[in-house]
Design an enzyme around this catalytic site. Structure first.
Site, PDB file in Angstrom:
ATOM      1  N   SER A 100      -5.104  -0.064  13.566  1.00  0.00           N
ATOM      2  CA  SER A 100      -5.946   1.134  13.717  1.00  0.00           C
ATOM      3  C   SER A 100      -6.520   1.173  15.126  1.00  0.00           C
ATOM      4  CB  SER A 100      -7.105   1.100  12.718  1.00  0.00           C
ATOM      5  OG  SER A 100      -8.052   2.094  13.041  1.00  0.00           O
TER       6      SER A 100
ATOM      7  N   ASN B  72       0.916  -2.551   5.357  1.00  0.00           N
ATOM      8  CA  ASN B  72       0.189  -1.291   5.500  1.00  0.00           C
ATOM      9  C   ASN B  72      -1.049  -1.212   4.617  1.00  0.00           C
ATOM     10  OD1 ASN B  72       0.018   1.848   5.837  1.00  0.00           O
ATOM     11  ND2 ASN B  72       0.281   1.511   3.636  1.00  0.00           N
TER      12      ASN B  72
ATOM     13  N   SER C 183       1.498   3.087  -2.675  1.00  0.00           N
ATOM     14  CA  SER C 183       1.175   3.963  -3.810  1.00  0.00           C
ATOM     15  C   SER C 183       0.483   5.238  -3.352  1.00  0.00           C
ATOM     16  CB  SER C 183       0.278   3.218  -4.797  1.00  0.00           C
ATOM     17  OG  SER C 183      -0.894   2.792  -4.133  1.00  0.00           O
TER      18      SER C 183
ATOM     19  N   GLY D  11       0.823  -1.214   0.000  1.00  0.00           N
ATOM     20  CA  GLY D  11       0.000   0.000   0.000  1.00  0.00           C
ATOM     21  C   GLY D  11       0.850   1.253   0.000  1.00  0.00           C
TER      22      GLY D  11
ATOM     23  N   TYR E 133     -14.362  -3.426   9.632  1.00  0.00           N
ATOM     24  CA  TYR E 133     -13.002  -2.858   9.602  1.00  0.00           C
ATOM     25  C   TYR E 133     -12.341  -3.018  10.977  1.00  0.00           C
ATOM     26  CZ  TYR E 133      -9.360   0.762   9.338  1.00  0.00           C
ATOM     27  OH  TYR E 133      -8.169   1.443   9.385  1.00  0.00           O
ATOM     28  N   ALA E 134     -13.097  -2.675  12.033  1.00  0.00           N
ATOM     29  CA  ALA E 134     -12.547  -2.778  13.393  1.00  0.00           C
ATOM     30  C   ALA E 134     -12.214  -4.229  13.730  1.00  0.00           C
ATOM     31  CB  ALA E 134     -13.546  -2.205  14.405  1.00  0.00           C
ATOM     32  N   ALA E 135     -13.065  -5.162  13.298  1.00  0.00           N
ATOM     33  CA  ALA E 135     -12.809  -6.582  13.569  1.00  0.00           C
ATOM     34  C   ALA E 135     -11.530  -7.038  12.864  1.00  0.00           C
ATOM     35  CB  ALA E 135     -13.995  -7.426  13.101  1.00  0.00           C
ATOM     36  N   ALA E 136     -11.341  -6.581  11.633  1.00  0.00           N
ATOM     37  CA  ALA E 136     -10.134  -6.963  10.884  1.00  0.00           C
ATOM     38  C   ALA E 136      -8.886  -6.444  11.591  1.00  0.00           C
ATOM     39  CB  ALA E 136     -10.208  -6.412   9.457  1.00  0.00           C
TER      40      ALA E 136
HETATM   41  N1  LIG Z   1      -6.111   7.238   7.270  1.00  0.00           N
HETATM   42  C1  LIG Z   1      -6.449   6.933   8.511  1.00  0.00           C
HETATM   43  O1  LIG Z   1      -7.108   7.720   9.212  1.00  0.00           O
HETATM   44  C2  LIG Z   1      -6.041   5.611   9.109  1.00  0.00           C
HETATM   45  C3  LIG Z   1      -6.251   5.420  10.486  1.00  0.00           C
HETATM   46  C4  LIG Z   1      -5.882   4.217  11.068  1.00  0.00           C
HETATM   47  C5  LIG Z   1      -5.316   3.230  10.316  1.00  0.00           C
HETATM   48  N2  LIG Z   1      -5.111   3.409   8.979  1.00  0.00           N
HETATM   49  C6  LIG Z   1      -4.542   2.305   8.211  1.00  0.00           C
HETATM   50  O2  LIG Z   1      -3.374   2.773   7.551  1.00  0.00           O
HETATM   51  C7  LIG Z   1      -3.158   2.000   6.373  1.00  0.00           C
HETATM   52  C8  LIG Z   1      -2.878   2.937   5.206  1.00  0.00           C
HETATM   53  O3  LIG Z   1      -4.012   3.755   5.032  1.00  0.00           O
HETATM   54  P1  LIG Z   1      -3.960   5.193   4.324  1.00  0.00           P
HETATM   55  O4  LIG Z   1      -4.659   6.128   5.223  1.00  0.00           O
HETATM   56  O5  LIG Z   1      -2.594   5.508   3.854  1.00  0.00           O
HETATM   57  O6  LIG Z   1      -4.959   4.897   3.106  1.00  0.00           O
HETATM   58  P2  LIG Z   1      -4.884   5.277   1.543  1.00  0.00           P
HETATM   59  O7  LIG Z   1      -4.272   6.600   1.328  1.00  0.00           O
HETATM   60  O8  LIG Z   1      -6.262   4.994   1.049  1.00  0.00           O
HETATM   61  O9  LIG Z   1      -3.878   4.161   0.950  1.00  0.00           O
HETATM   62  C9  LIG Z   1      -4.254   2.803   0.936  1.00  0.00           C
HETATM   63  C10 LIG Z   1      -3.178   1.978   0.247  1.00  0.00           C
HETATM   64  O10 LIG Z   1      -3.623   0.611   0.248  1.00  0.00           O
HETATM   65  C11 LIG Z   1      -3.634   0.119  -1.091  1.00  0.00           C
HETATM   66  N3  LIG Z   1      -4.735  -0.796  -1.342  1.00  0.00           N
HETATM   67  C12 LIG Z   1      -6.063  -0.577  -1.171  1.00  0.00           C
HETATM   68  N4  LIG Z   1      -6.769  -1.658  -1.556  1.00  0.00           N
HETATM   69  C13 LIG Z   1      -5.854  -2.567  -2.021  1.00  0.00           C
HETATM   70  C14 LIG Z   1      -5.946  -3.874  -2.567  1.00  0.00           C
HETATM   71  N5  LIG Z   1      -7.123  -4.494  -2.753  1.00  0.00           N
HETATM   72  N6  LIG Z   1      -4.790  -4.505  -2.916  1.00  0.00           N
HETATM   73  C15 LIG Z   1      -3.616  -3.901  -2.761  1.00  0.00           C
HETATM   74  N7  LIG Z   1      -3.448  -2.681  -2.253  1.00  0.00           N
HETATM   75  C16 LIG Z   1      -4.562  -2.011  -1.878  1.00  0.00           C
HETATM   76  C17 LIG Z   1      -3.790   1.341  -1.970  1.00  0.00           C
HETATM   77  O11 LIG Z   1      -3.293   0.998  -3.261  1.00  0.00           O
HETATM   78  P3  LIG Z   1      -3.820   1.682  -4.639  1.00  0.00           P
HETATM   79  O12 LIG Z   1      -3.843   3.162  -4.370  1.00  0.00           O
HETATM   80  O13 LIG Z   1      -2.761   1.326  -5.631  1.00  0.00           O
HETATM   81  O14 LIG Z   1      -5.167   1.102  -4.902  1.00  0.00           O
HETATM   82  C18 LIG Z   1      -2.968   2.382  -1.213  1.00  0.00           C
HETATM   83  O15 LIG Z   1      -1.613   2.253  -1.545  1.00  0.00           O
HETATM   84  C19 LIG Z   1      -4.406   1.132   6.201  1.00  0.00           C
HETATM   85  O16 LIG Z   1      -4.141  -0.179   6.650  1.00  0.00           O
HETATM   86  C20 LIG Z   1      -5.435   1.793   7.093  1.00  0.00           C
HETATM   87  O17 LIG Z   1      -6.398   0.883   7.574  1.00  0.00           O
HETATM   88  C21 LIG Z   1      -5.467   4.585   8.356  1.00  0.00           C
END
Ligand SMILES: NC(=O)c1ccc[n+]([C@@H]2O[C@H](COP(=O)([O-])OP(=O)(O)OC[C@H]3O[C@@H](n4cnc5c(N)ncnc54)[C@H](OP(=O)(O)O)[C@@H]3O)[C@@H](O)[C@H]2O)c1
Length: 252
Positions: free
Chosen positions: A132, A80, A14, A12, A145-148
């Site tokens: 998270s 991630n 990108s 993740g 999502y929370a369960a995962a």
């Molecule tokens: N943002 C928040 O508030 C927050 C809070 C707590 C935890 N988190 C956790 O932090 C992590 C990163 O989140 P983020 O906020 O950076 O989100 P983001 O900007 O939406 O980025 C998500 C990343 O995951 C990749 N991804 C999504 N679906 C995918 C799939 N089916 N296969 C492969 N890659 C996939 C995306 O790839 P593409 O763009 O190439 O599709 C992107 O690189 C996640 O695990 C999220 O649950 C985020």
């Protein structure tokens, strides 16, 4: 864990947190594999930081296996990639339940299963799971999502115990709310006043700190560790506060 010259795979990467983690690891001398699903976004990050792009859909077992096969030897694995979903549980399409669990939980476990043997054989490695706060507290409207994420936490904690003394460390980073495209992608903006969103580079810095120091757990921001602590010692009060200040999905 010495990051310099280590082979690091960031899933993740990108966008959002993962892109910042990839950049920071590159700056510290790691050889970075930039994983994503979208080819253009992934190539753009890889070009910018001098990493190698690698594509896979991690919501499918075949995609996870492809990524593991294409990655080669990995010393630092940052799990991630993830996506959220917000809205009443019963309004969720049944297939989306499987998809979220596959991406946010079983995909990360399967990728670990594939890449851990190489780390153990070399006697060195670091796994860092991006979890998270939702998995520590429960959030109305984010049940799956929370369960995962709760499952990911339990997996990481168990693995850390199992791997003690093996040379492979396990860290969990627990962000609260982060300024990324996460909320737009899940289809509902973040609307609560607290906790305030933090920039993604703050979470990325915590991930790299956790890897370098083999920290078991890092909350971002740090004060949010209070929430699961209160839940543990005063669960009834915690639930009353959650009902009062949580997002009200019942009226939507
Ligand atoms: N943002 C928040 O508030 C927050 C809070 C707590 C935890 N988190 C956790 O932090 C992590 C990163 O989140 P983020 O906020 O950076 O989100 P983001 O900007 O939406 O980025 C998500 C990343 O995951 C990749 N991804 C999504 N679906 C995918 C799939 N089916 N296969 C492969 N890659 C996939 C995306 O790839 P593409 O763009 O190439 O599709 C992107 O690189 C996640 O695990 C999220 O649950 C985020």
């Amino acid at each position: 864990m010495q990051v310099r010259d280590a082979a690091a795979l960031v899933t993740g990467a990108s966008a959002g947190i993962g892109a910042d983690v990839a950049e920071l690891l590159g700056e510290r001398g790691a050889r970075v594999l930039v994983h994503g699903r979208d080819a253009d976004r992934t190539a753009a990050v890889a070009d910018r930081i001098g990493g190698r792009p690698i594509l896979a859909d991690l919501a499918t077992a075949a995609g996870v296996d492809e990524l593991a096969a294409g990655a080669g030897a990995v010393d630092v694995l940052v799990l991630n990639a993830g996506a959220g979903h917000a809205g009443p549980f019963l309004e969720m399409q049944a297939d989306l339940i499987e998809e979220l669990l596959a991406l946010d939980l079983t995909g990360a476990i399967r990728l670990t299963h594939a890449l851990l043997p190489g780390m153990l054989a070399r006697g060195r490695g670091q796994l860092c799971f991006v979890s998270s706060i939702a998995g520590r507290t429960g959030v109305a409207g984010e049940a799956v999502y929370a369960a995962a994420k709760a499952g990911l936490d339990a997996f990481a904690e168990s693995l850390r115990l199992e791997l003690a003394g093996s040379g492979v460390g396990v860290s969990v980073v627990v962000p609260a709310v982060v300024e990324t495209g996460f909320f737009a992608r899940r289809g509902r903006p973040y609307e609560r006043r607290s906790p305030r969103p933090v920039p993604s580079h703050q979470v990325a810095a915590a991930v790299v700190r956790a890897i370098e120091a083999d920290r078991a757990e890092v909350f971002v921001p740090g004060w949010t560790r209070i929430a699961p602590a209160v839940r543990a010692v005063a669960p009834a009060a915690f639930r009353r506060l959650s009902l009062r200040y949580g997002e009200d999905v019942r009226s939507r």
